[in-house]
Every structure is written in C-alpha cells, then in structure tokens.
Design an enzyme around this catalytic site. Sequence first.
Site, mmCIF file in Angstrom:
data_model
loop_
_atom_site.group_PDB
_atom_site.id
_atom_site.type_symbol
_atom_site.label_atom_id
_atom_site.label_comp_id
_atom_site.label_asym_id
_atom_site.label_seq_id
_atom_site.Cartn_x
_atom_site.Cartn_y
_atom_site.Cartn_z
ATOM 1 N N CYS A 186 0.831 -1.204 0.000
ATOM 2 C CA CYS A 186 0.000 0.000 0.000
ATOM 3 C C CYS A 186 0.866 1.255 0.000
ATOM 4 C CB CYS A 186 -0.878 0.058 1.251
ATOM 5 S SG CYS A 186 -1.854 -1.405 1.554
ATOM 6 N N ASP A 187 0.316 2.312 -0.554
ATOM 7 C CA ASP A 187 0.955 3.611 -0.422
ATOM 8 C C ASP A 187 -0.105 4.692 -0.601
ATOM 9 O OD1 ASP A 187 3.732 4.836 -0.094
ATOM 10 O OD2 ASP A 187 2.852 6.065 -1.660
#
Length: 199
Positions: free
Chosen positions: A75-76
């Site tokens: 995730c980012d």
Amino acid sequence: MEKKLILASGSEIRRQLMENAGIPVRIIKPRIDEEMVKASLLAENAPPRDVADTLAEMKALKISEKNPDSLVIGCDQVLDLGGQLLSKPASVEEARQQLQQMRGERHMLLSAAVICEGGKPIWRHIGQVRLRMRAFSDDFLDGYLDRNWPEISHCVGGYQLEGEGVRLFSRVDGDYFTVLGLPLMEMLNYLTLRGDLQQ
C-alpha cells in the site's frame, strides 16, 4: 482463508483495519527507500497516482518474492495538492507549512493497493478522496499542532481524519477507508470473489 495474507506495511491503522474486518494478516515491513523512489518518479514528471501505485507495487513485490505461497498486499498513499505532492511532515514546522498551504483549499488523497502472488502483481486499485479544508485560524492551527504532534508525523499532510484532524475540514467526498490509507472495500470484494475469503 485459502492463502495466508501478508501486509507489506508498517502502518498500524492498516493492520487495525484488516483485523477489525476479521482478516488475519502477518506484517512484514519492506525495506525500500521510498523517498529516493518518489524523487526519481517526480523527476520524470510521473503523476501522483503513478507514484502511489509504483510504491505500493514495489513493497508488495519485495515481500512476495520471499513468500511465494502467500498473497502480499502493498500500500501507499500520496496527497495531491493541485499537482504538488505532499509527504509526511518531518517536523512541526513542516506540518504547519503544509496545513497552511492546504487551508481553504481542496486536495486529493490517493490510496493505492497492489496484491502480489508468487512475485507478480495480480490486482491493483487506486482509491481517490477529495477533501476541502476550512479556513481555520492560526490560533486553532497552533493548538492543533501542540495537541497532535508527534502522532501526525506519520500521516501524509499532517492530519488524522479519525482524530482531531476531522475539525480541519469542511467537506470530504469519498470512502473513509481510502482516507485511512487502504481501499478496503475493493480489496475485500476481490479476495471474496477469488475465493480467498468466505462468500
């Protein structure tokens, strides 16, 4: 669960979101120089959504290559203020500058998630949320920073919508989980349709 899930993230809130949804995950934080990758992408004029997507994929791939029998979620999240990318503030002063920049303006949060299996991406999604900050006073801002630093140093833009940061806003359009850094509904739907979660 058909396959074990690994969350390639050091984010406590992402871990909580998964656990609250009844999904057991193992946490392995990938070692990636995010700032260097981000700087390289920005030097190539990559749009903010591509920055979030690339970093999410890199994190998932790094862990997936060593854990081929698991599903790995990377995730980012990035903040797009009129094409300018804002990151996690490194100091109270930087948080103040960022919040002053966003005051009375609209910005967008982009939360990317990529799932890898056997060292290859098999699913990706970028959630978008549009937020408008109210024209808060300098006195409120000073008090907010005093009360919430250093917790907000871990947050893109220097605010936590799940905490006092909600008072900085006049409007939020989009999914709450995406604001927290994980397009949870889309990811759970994918894992359910794939048969990894119970129908």
